[in-house]
Design a protein around this motif. Structure first.
Motif, PDB file in Angstrom:
ATOM      1  N   GLU A 103       0.828  -1.207   0.000  1.00 24.03           N
ATOM      2  CA  GLU A 103       0.000   0.000   0.000  1.00 24.03           C
ATOM      3  C   GLU A 103       0.864   1.260   0.000  1.00 24.03           C
ATOM      4  O   GLU A 103       0.575   2.227  -0.707  1.00 24.03           O
ATOM      5  N   PHE A 104       1.932   1.240   0.801  1.00 28.14           N
ATOM      6  CA  PHE A 104       2.869   2.366   0.837  1.00 28.14           C
ATOM      7  C   PHE A 104       3.507   2.547  -0.541  1.00 28.14           C
ATOM      8  O   PHE A 104       3.595   3.673  -1.067  1.00 28.14           O
ATOM      9  N   GLN A 105       3.937   1.439  -1.132  1.00 25.73           N
ATOM     10  CA  GLN A 105       4.592   1.500  -2.440  1.00 25.73           C
ATOM     11  C   GLN A 105       3.638   1.981  -3.526  1.00 25.73           C
ATOM     12  O   GLN A 105       4.049   2.698  -4.458  1.00 25.73           O
ATOM     13  N   GLU A 106       2.360   1.614  -3.407  1.00 31.59           N
ATOM     14  CA  GLU A 106       1.392   2.034  -4.418  1.00 31.59           C
ATOM     15  C   GLU A 106       1.238   3.553  -4.429  1.00 31.59           C
ATOM     16  O   GLU A 106       1.254   4.189  -5.504  1.00 31.59           O
ATOM     17  N   ILE A 107       1.116   4.161  -3.242  1.00 30.60           N
ATOM     18  CA  ILE A 107       0.992   5.621  -3.180  1.00 30.60           C
ATOM     19  C   ILE A 107       2.279   6.286  -3.655  1.00 30.60           C
ATOM     20  O   ILE A 107       2.244   7.248  -4.425  1.00 30.60           O
ATOM     21  N   SER A 108       3.424   5.760  -3.217  1.00 28.26           N
ATOM     22  CA  SER A 108       4.711   6.322  -3.650  1.00 28.26           C
ATOM     23  C   SER A 108       4.842   6.265  -5.162  1.00 28.26           C
ATOM     24  O   SER A 108       5.271   7.232  -5.798  1.00 28.26           O
ATOM     25  N   ASN A 109       4.477   5.132  -5.738  1.00 27.40           N
ATOM     26  CA  ASN A 109       4.625   4.966  -7.187  1.00 27.40           C
ATOM     27  C   ASN A 109       3.730   5.923  -7.967  1.00 27.40           C
ATOM     28  O   ASN A 109       4.108   6.411  -9.040  1.00 27.40           O
ATOM     29  N   ARG A 110       2.525   6.173  -7.440  1.00 27.32           N
ATOM     30  CA  ARG A 110       1.635   7.132  -8.108  1.00 27.32           C
ATOM     31  C   ARG A 110       2.280   8.514  -8.155  1.00 27.32           C
ATOM     32  O   ARG A 110       2.232   9.215  -9.168  1.00 27.32           O
ATOM     33  N   ILE A 111       2.918   8.899  -7.036  1.00 26.72           N
ATOM     34  CA  ILE A 111       3.555  10.214  -6.984  1.00 26.72           C
ATOM     35  C   ILE A 111       4.827  10.227  -7.823  1.00 26.72           C
ATOM     36  O   ILE A 111       5.106  11.199  -8.534  1.00 26.72           O
ATOM     37  N   TYR A 112       5.617   9.134  -7.756  1.00 22.71           N
ATOM     38  CA  TYR A 112       6.806   9.025  -8.607  1.00 22.71           C
ATOM     39  C   TYR A 112       6.427   9.220 -10.073  1.00 22.71           C
ATOM     40  O   TYR A 112       7.070   9.971 -10.808  1.00 22.71           O
ATOM     41  N   SER A 113       5.371   8.529 -10.491  1.00 33.48           N
ATOM     42  CA  SER A 113       4.941   8.594 -11.884  1.00 33.48           C
ATOM     43  C   SER A 113       4.535  10.006 -12.270  1.00 33.48           C
ATOM     44  O   SER A 113       4.904  10.510 -13.331  1.00 33.48           O
ATOM     45  N   LEU A 114       3.788  10.662 -11.383  1.00 33.52           N
ATOM     46  CA  LEU A 114       3.325  12.024 -11.659  1.00 33.52           C
ATOM     47  C   LEU A 114       4.509  12.977 -11.810  1.00 33.52           C
ATOM     48  O   LEU A 114       4.588  13.747 -12.775  1.00 33.52           O
ATOM     49  N   ILE A 115       5.452  12.925 -10.865  1.00 32.92           N
ATOM     50  CA  ILE A 115       6.583  13.838 -10.901  1.00 32.92           C
ATOM     51  C   ILE A 115       7.509  13.515 -12.065  1.00 32.92           C
ATOM     52  O   ILE A 115       8.022  14.410 -12.743  1.00 32.92           O
ATOM     53  N   THR A 116       7.723  12.224 -12.335  1.00 35.43           N
ATOM     54  CA  THR A 116       8.575  11.833 -13.466  1.00 35.43           C
ATOM     55  C   THR A 116       8.021  12.357 -14.767  1.00 35.43           C
ATOM     56  O   THR A 116       8.747  12.935 -15.595  1.00 35.43           O
ATOM     57  N   ASN A 117       6.726  12.173 -14.983  1.00 29.01           N
ATOM     58  CA  ASN A 117       6.117  12.624 -16.230  1.00 29.01           C
ATOM     59  C   ASN A 117       6.078  14.137 -16.343  1.00 29.01           C
ATOM     60  O   ASN A 117       5.982  14.684 -17.440  1.00 29.01           O
ATOM     61  N   THR A 118       6.149  14.827 -15.200  1.00 28.70           N
ATOM     62  CA  THR A 118       6.200  16.288 -15.221  1.00 28.70           C
ATOM     63  C   THR A 118       7.593  16.779 -15.576  1.00 28.70           C
ATOM     64  O   THR A 118       7.768  17.665 -16.412  1.00 28.70           O
ATOM     65  N   VAL A 119       8.619  16.183 -14.945  1.00 32.75           N
ATOM     66  CA  VAL A 119       9.994  16.635 -15.164  1.00 32.75           C
ATOM     67  C   VAL A 119      10.568  16.073 -16.457  1.00 32.75           C
ATOM     68  O   VAL A 119      11.315  16.751 -17.164  1.00 32.75           O
ATOM     69  N   LEU A 120      10.222  14.825 -16.771  1.00 27.70           N
ATOM     70  CA  LEU A 120      10.763  14.175 -17.970  1.00 27.70           C
ATOM     71  C   LEU A 120       9.623  13.701 -18.870  1.00 27.70           C
ATOM     72  O   LEU A 120       9.413  12.508 -19.053  1.00 27.70           O
ATOM     73  N   PRO A 121       8.847  14.624 -19.438  1.00 32.52           N
ATOM     74  CA  PRO A 121       7.725  14.209 -20.294  1.00 32.52           C
ATOM     75  C   PRO A 121       8.237  13.511 -21.546  1.00 32.52           C
ATOM     76  O   PRO A 121       9.180  13.982 -22.188  1.00 32.52           O
TER      77      PRO A 121
END
Length: 445
Positions: free
Chosen positions: A258-276
Motif C-alpha cells: 500500500e505504501f509503495q502504491e501511493i509512492s509509485n503514483r507520486i513518482y509517476s506524476l513527478i517523473t512525467n512532469t519533469v521528464l515528459p
C-alpha cells in the motif's frame, strides 16, 4: 499546556488516520510575484489553494523552485501575497498568523545562547513572568528529548539535537499549526528517521496544543510516511499539480504494498512532469534549462545504463543511493545531451550514449563537445566569448543568466556549464581571476 514523555510512536498500537476536523488555516487563490533585478515581475505562485484542518498532517511536495517555502511563509504571515487571501479559523488573517509557528531547515539557532535560552526566545514577545517562561521551556525541552542539555550551546550539539531545539522553540509558543520547512534535510538518514517518528508522536499524542501540521519536503517517501494529505506542486510558477489522500494507518511500513502504491503514483506524476516523453518543438529563441549536475554524474549514469539497458527510475534512484529529485536531474541532463531516453518511468541508453560509453576518453570529449554545441545556452556563451575577445568575467555571465533564466540559480547553472565545457575542452575557467575563456588548446599566461 502539558507535555509528557511517552513511548515513541514506532512502539505504540497501530493508529488509523483521524478524519479531518474544523478548518484552521486556508489560502484562497494565492498568487505571488517578486521583482527581477531589471524590475520585471517574476511569478512564483499561481492560483494556490491550500488548507490545514484539525487532525491533518499536510505535506507540500515538489522540486526546488516550485514555491513550497513561499507558501509556508504566506501561511504564517511572514510574506504578504500579491493576490488572494488567507483566513484563520474562518476569519481574514491580519499580520502574523497567531495559530502557527515554524521550524526551519537551517536550525536558525543563536550560537551565543544556551538551549534553554534559544527555546525561550519564542516567548519573549509574550512578556510572561520569568517563572512561567522557565516552566514552559523546561516542559517542552523534556518533551523533545533535550533534558540534560539545557545549559549546552549550539556548538556542543549534533545536527539532530540542534533541530530538536528548533522544534522545541516552535512548540513552546503553543501553536495549533506547526509549519516545517524541510526540517530533516540537513540531517543524516538515521537521525532524520528518528526525528520523523518523534514529530509524528508529538502530533498524535495530544500532549501538546498541536491540531495540524504542514510540512515542506522534496522527498516522496518522507511525505508518504508522515502525511495524511499530500499536495504535489509544479514549478515556474508554482502551481498545484495534484493532491493525494493518504489513509494508511500509523506507523507506516515503507515496504508494504500500500505504501509503495501511493509512492509509485507520486513518482509517476513527478517523473512525467519533469521528464515528459513527448517531442518538444525546438526553438532558437529560448535557452533550455541546464540541470545542475556535474558531468561525472552523467557519465556514471551512462555506464550503469550500459549494463541495464533499461531501468525504472525509482529503482535507479535506489541503486545509486541518490534522492529521487537528484536522480531526475541527472537523467534529465543525459536526456538533454541525447545520451538517454525516458519512455514512461524507464530510463534507457541511446545508441549515441552507448557510443560515448565505449569510446576512449579523448573521443568522449569530442562527442560531448559536439553535443553541448547544440544547446542554446552554450551557443549564446560562445557568441558572448567571440564578441569579447575570447573571455568574459564570471559576474557578467551570472547577471546575463539571471535576466534570461530568472527561475534558476544562475551561479549553479554557470558552474554546471563551466564543468561540462571544461570536460569537453570547449571552454576554460580561471578561478583566481574568475574569468571564463574559449579553450583554443593553447597555454594561457
Amino acid at each position: 499546556m502539558a507535555f509528557t514523555t511517552q513511548t515513541p510512536i514506532t512502539e505504540v498500537q497501530v493508529q488509523s488516520v483521524t478524519a479531518a476536523g474544523k478548518e484552521l488555516v486556508e489560502l484562497r487563490d494565492i498568487s505571488m510575484s517578486f521583482s527581477t533585478p531589471g524590475g520585471k515581475p517574476l511569478p512564483v505562485l499561481e492560483h494556490i489553494n491550500v488548507s490545514v484542518a484539525e487532525n491533518e498532517f499536510v505535506c507540500l511536495l515538489g522540486s526546488s523552485g516550485c514555491g513550497k517555502s513561499t507558501i509556508l511563509r504566506i501561511l504564517t504571515g511572514l510574506l504578504q501575497p500579491t493576490l488572494g487571501s488567507v483566513s484563520v479559523e474562518g476569519k481574514p488573517m491580519k499580520g502574523f498568523n497567531p495559530l502557527t509557528s515554524i521550524v526551519f531547515q537551517s536550525f536558525a539557532l543563536l550560537p551565543w545562547l544556551t538551549v534553554e535560552e534559544n527555546v525561550a526566545l519564542g516567548l519573549e514577545a509574550l512578556k510572561m513572568p520569568r517563572e512561567q517562561v522557565k516552566e514552559k521551556v523546561l516542559r517542552v525541552i523534556d518533551a523533545v528529548g533535550l533534558e540534560g542539555f539545557e545549559e549546552a550551546y549550539p556548538k556542543e550539539l549534533s545536527g539532530g539535537m540542534k533541530q530538536r531545539v528548533g522544534i522545541a522553540r516552535a512548540l513552546v509558543v503553543e501553536p495549533k499549526v506547526l509549519c516545517m520547512d524541510e526540517p530533516f534535510s540537513a540531517l543524516d538518514a538515521l537521525t532524520a528517521e528518528n526525528l520523523r517518528d518523534e514529530v509524528l508522536h508529538l502530533f498524535h499524542s495530544h500532549d501538546t496544543t498541536l491540531k495540524g501540521v504542514i510540512m515542506v519536503t522534496h522527498l516522496i517517501d518522507e511525505a508518504v510516511q508522515m502525511a495524511s494529505r499530500i499536495i504535489v506542486l509544479d514549478a515556474h510558477p508554482g502551481r498545484i499539480k495534484a493532491e493525494f489522500a493518504n489513509p494508511l494507518p500509523y506507523p507506516r511500513n515503507p515496504r508494504s504494498p500500500e505504501f509503495q502504491e501511493i509512492s509509485n503514483r507520486i513518482y509517476s506524476l513527478i517523473t512525467n512532469t519533469v521528464l515528459p516523453f513527448v517531442e518538444e518543438p525546438k526553438t532558437s529563441a529560448r535557452a533550455e534549462i541546464i540541470p545542475t549536475v556535474n558531468i561525472g554524474e552523467v557519465i556514471g549514469l551512462l555506464h550503469m545504463l550500459s549494463e541495464y539497458q533499461s531501468i525504472d527510475i525509482g529503482e535507479l534512484s535506489e541503486n545509486i543511493s541518490h534522492p529521487f529529485h537528484k536522480t531526475l536531474q541527472i537523467v534529465k541532463a543525459a536526456e538533454l545531451l541525447e545520451f538517454a531516453q525516458t519512455p514512461g518511468q524507464n530510463v534507457i541508453i541511446t545508441p549515441l550514449g552507448t557510443q560515448f560509453v565505449n569510446a576512449e576518453i579523448n573521443d568522449q570529449k569530442l562527442l560531448l563537445n559536439k553535443q553541448i554545441r547544440k544547446l542554446k545556452n552554450f551557443q549564446l556563451l560562445l557568441e558572448t566569448l567571440a564578441n569579447n575577445k575570447g573571455e568574459v568575467p564570471r559576474e557578467v555571465l551570472i547577471e546575463d543568466y539571471t535576466s534570461r533564466m530568472p527561475y534558476e540559480d544562475s551561479e549553479a547553472v554557470l558552474d554546471t556549464i563551466i564543468d561540462w565545457g571544461r570536460y569537453a575542452e570547449l571552454i576554460g575557467y580561471n578561478s583566481k581571476e574568475e574569468v571564463i575563456y574559449l579553450d583554443t588548446g593553447e597555454e594561457r599566461d
